[in-house]
Design a protein around this motif. Structure first.
Motif, PDB file in Angstrom:
ATOM      1  N   LYS A   1       0.826  -1.211   0.000  1.00  0.00           N
ATOM      2  CA  LYS A   1       0.000   0.000   0.000  1.00  0.00           C
ATOM      3  C   LYS A   1       0.859   1.260   0.000  1.00  0.00           C
ATOM      4  O   LYS A   1       0.526   2.239  -0.680  1.00  0.00           O
ATOM      5  N   GLN A   2       1.976   1.257   0.721  1.00  0.00           N
ATOM      6  CA  GLN A   2       2.816   2.460   0.713  1.00  0.00           C
ATOM      7  C   GLN A   2       3.452   2.674  -0.652  1.00  0.00           C
ATOM      8  O   GLN A   2       3.716   3.807  -1.053  1.00  0.00           O
ATOM      9  N   VAL A   3       3.676   1.593  -1.411  1.00  0.00           N
ATOM     10  CA  VAL A   3       4.158   1.735  -2.779  1.00  0.00           C
ATOM     11  C   VAL A   3       3.070   2.352  -3.659  1.00  0.00           C
ATOM     12  O   VAL A   3       3.332   3.237  -4.484  1.00  0.00           O
ATOM     13  N   ILE A   4       1.831   1.903  -3.461  1.00  0.00           N
ATOM     14  CA  ILE A   4       0.715   2.439  -4.246  1.00  0.00           C
ATOM     15  C   ILE A   4       0.554   3.932  -3.987  1.00  0.00           C
ATOM     16  O   ILE A   4       0.457   4.734  -4.925  1.00  0.00           O
TER      17      ILE A   4
ATOM     18  N   PHE B   1      -2.809  -9.571  -3.506  1.00  0.00           N
ATOM     19  CA  PHE B   1      -3.348  -8.246  -3.211  1.00  0.00           C
ATOM     20  C   PHE B   1      -3.650  -7.540  -4.536  1.00  0.00           C
ATOM     21  O   PHE B   1      -2.772  -7.466  -5.410  1.00  0.00           O
ATOM     22  N   VAL B   2      -4.865  -7.023  -4.651  1.00  0.00           N
ATOM     23  CA  VAL B   2      -5.317  -6.493  -5.929  1.00  0.00           C
ATOM     24  C   VAL B   2      -6.005  -5.147  -5.745  1.00  0.00           C
ATOM     25  O   VAL B   2      -6.454  -4.786  -4.645  1.00  0.00           O
TER      26      VAL B   2
ATOM     27  N   HIS C   1      -3.265  -5.641 -10.729  1.00  0.00           N
ATOM     28  CA  HIS C   1      -2.229  -5.746  -9.706  1.00  0.00           C
ATOM     29  C   HIS C   1      -1.773  -4.355  -9.280  1.00  0.00           C
ATOM     30  O   HIS C   1      -1.866  -3.396 -10.064  1.00  0.00           O
ATOM     31  N   PRO C   2      -1.280  -4.208  -8.064  1.00  0.00           N
ATOM     32  CA  PRO C   2      -0.733  -2.911  -7.644  1.00  0.00           C
ATOM     33  C   PRO C   2       0.513  -2.580  -8.444  1.00  0.00           C
ATOM     34  O   PRO C   2       1.211  -3.487  -8.936  1.00  0.00           O
ATOM     35  N   PRO C   3       0.828  -1.301  -8.601  1.00  0.00           N
ATOM     36  CA  PRO C   3       2.053  -0.935  -9.333  1.00  0.00           C
ATOM     37  C   PRO C   3       3.290  -1.336  -8.546  1.00  0.00           C
ATOM     38  O   PRO C   3       3.290  -1.331  -7.311  1.00  0.00           O
ATOM     39  N   SER C   4       4.344  -1.692  -9.254  1.00  0.00           N
ATOM     40  CA  SER C   4       5.604  -2.041  -8.596  1.00  0.00           C
ATOM     41  C   SER C   4       6.483  -0.805  -8.487  1.00  0.00           C
ATOM     42  O   SER C   4       6.216   0.227  -9.087  1.00  0.00           O
TER      43      SER C   4
END
Length: 572
Positions: free
Chosen positions: A168-171, A249-250, A269-272
């Motif tokens: 989540k902190q990456v998102i 996690f999506v 998918h969440p961004p990397s």
């Protein structure tokens, strides 16, 4: 961003307020750093002193260098930036940039004098520092208690919370999810996340959610976050690229119906986050347990690994069935070919991955003989070049003795390999997964039949019928690589499908993203670069021509670092 013109004239000078805004945007918004009193004033004075007021690009670049220097300083100040820390960082950057100094900015050959043996380490999964996510600090911290194979019940929920918070902190740091600032108030094209508990009483609205894709007792899919869960309707969901499995996690975009069911329109998918960006923020943490590297030291290490003085190669073979005579003969030929090279050309490392037997391990005499047999002659020969110059790493496969199926798996038992260990001194029995540090590079070795496992547990969407699947419409290999790196985890599956030792889940974490990821699989070989991370699979050694992979860590171009090799002249 340029100020608006006043009185028909175009403003060309950035005011001190704009400098402060840029400082907050870089230090606070982008890198989640706290600014101590006096920092803004120091930065404004710094910009004015070097007459950069009219060059926003130069200010941003300078602030980025200061941030990276502060994070890599090892000062132990956590996420707080102080004036003394900025002054100390600036002095260090001056020294590193001085052509007459011994830093990376000196003459050619920087790093040639570094001892390669000091920067070559094999790290066992059970030796990795257990960094946990602290919700209060918004960063990593070390737990007071060491990880345990038999932890308390709270450990099961904690490892999932860590995975959730890290992603989540990456998102939230991604530019598409950052809310507009006061200056950018007109921008409305950002994606706003909503927590599941905030859906209460808001039926009929359109929302973007983030959480764990899971299946409950009613055999229906739900999305779960730290506070609540919501039932999903995937009948009309359009999947983005990648593989979607229960336990991943999506991000889901859709409408919250009046029946309290979330009707998903899109799922992705969440961004990397690339390795260099993650290390700018968390580089002051020692994730591998080998010491913190500052920005200046990182430059020296990169120069060293690309220097002709340290040119070498790593050889990676997978599925070495020791009970197959043809495999043993072919392995002997491969080792003989490398044994005949001169010492400067001999590979630094041989990574031999299981399964080391064509049949699963059983506690009987036949299986014991397969593992305790005589090693190939080129390895055990006292005068062999490989014996003197190369290191051997053995990574167990899914059916090797004698651990359970839970990840990470401990090394092969020493008792089974006494003949090999008695004749070859440079052998490391590695865990699965394990990590290799070579100068600035982090290489993750993971032996599992991951492609088949992910495909068996992938969610099938109605929109995929009759023409492949979302993310699988193209290349399965690309879908798998994207899924693993976007999920920042080697096993994005439910614990019932892929058991994990709760307290050692951090050993499966791929954040920060490694330099190279080896997904040793029985699937066909491949090589991909995703977000500047090289991912490849050497494939089974006993395929058509007995093939393996050769990794060249000194190559500048990422894609050129791996090449596939095969043994010529072997009958099909």
């Amino acid at each position: 961003m340029q100020p608006r013109p006043r009185g028909g004239r175009t403003a060309s000078v950035i005011t001190p307020l704009s400098t402060a805004h840029l400082a907050r945007r870089i230090f606070q918004q982008k890198y989640s750093l706290q600014l101590a009193p006096g920092v803004i004033e120091w930065l404004e004075s710094f910009v004015a002193n070097f007459e950069m007021e009219d060059d926003e690009e130069q200010i941003v670049s300078t602030f980025e260098h200061l941030v990276r220097g502060c994070i890599g300083s090892g000062s132990g100040l956590g996420n707080k930036i102080t004036v003394p820390l900025l002054e100390e960082t600036y002095e260090k950057l001056l020294v590193a940039a001085d052509p007459d100094s011994n830093g990376a900015g000196g003459d050619g050959g920087a790093g040639d004098d570094l001892d390669a043996s000091q920067y070559f380490k094999i790290i066992d999964s059970f030796d990795l520092p257990a960094w946990r996510w602290d919700d209060v600090r918004g960063g990593f911290e070390k737990p007071k208690d060491a990880p345990s194979i038999a932890p308390g019940p709270l450990s099961k929920s904690r490892y999932l919370r860590d995975r959730f918070n890290i992603i989540k902190q990456v998102i939230l740091r991604n530019e598409h999810f950052c809310p507009p600032t006061v200056v950018d108030a007109a921008r409305s094209d950002y994606m706003k996340l909503t927590t599941i508990k905030n859906l209460l009483g808001r039926q009929g609205g359109h929302f973007l959610l983030f959480g764990l894709l899971t299946r409950m007792e009613d055999n229906e899919f739900y999305l779960e976050d730290l506070d609540d869960k919501v039932k999903l309707d995937l009948s009309e969901a359009t999947p983005e690229s990648g593989l979607f499995t229960e336990g991943s996690f999506v991000l889901v975009d859709g409408d919250f119906g009046y029946d309290s069911v979330f009707k998903v329109a899109e799922i992705g998918h969440p961004p990397s986050e690339r390795r260099d960006e993650a290390m700018k923020i968390h580089g002051h943490h020692d994730f591998l347990g080998v010491g913190v590297v500052s920005a200046a030291e990182e430059a020296d290490l990169i120069a060293a690994e690309q220097s002709p003085h340290h040119e070498t190669s790593f050889i990676l073979l997978s599925d070495l069935h020791l009970d197959n005579p043809r495999v043993m003969t072919a392995l002997g030929e491969v080792l003989s070919a490398y044994n005949d090279m001169d010492e400067k050309s001999v590979p630094k490392l041989f990574v031999l991955c299981g399964n080391f037997r064509s049949r699963p391990w059983l506690f009987n005499g036949e299986a014991m003989r397969d593992y305790t047999g005589t090693p190939p002659d080129p390895v055990s020969s006292p005068r062999g070049t490989l014996l003197a110059c190369s290191h051997f790493l053995l990574v167990p496969g899914p059916t090797d003795p004698w651990s359970s199926a839970a990840l990470p798996r401990p090394p092969l038992p020493t008792a089974l390999l006494k003949p090999l260990l008695s004749k070859v001194p440079n052998v490391t029995l590695g865990s699965n997964p394990c990590r290799i540090r070579w100068f600035s590079q982090e290489i993750v070795i993971f032996r599992d039949d991951l492609m088949g496992r992910m495909m068996r547990n992938a969610v099938r969407f109605p929109a995929e019928e009759g023409g492949g699947t979302g993310g699988r419409k193209g290349d399965l290999r690309k879908a798998l690589v994207q899924t693993v790196l976007d999920q920042a985890h080697l096993a994005p599956l439910p614990i019932s499908v892929r058991p994990v030792l709760w307290d050692y889940d951090h050993a499966l974490r791929l954040y920060p993203m490694p330099t190279t990821l080896v997904l040793a699989d029985s699937f066909e070989p491949y090589k991909l670069v995703y977000e500047r991370c090289l991912v490849f699979n050497p494939g089974s050694f006993h395929r058509k021509r007995f093939g393996w992979s050769t990794y060249h860590p000194h190559m500048v171009e990422i894609r050129d670092r791996m090449e596939e090799s095969e043994l010529p002249g072997v009958d099909d």
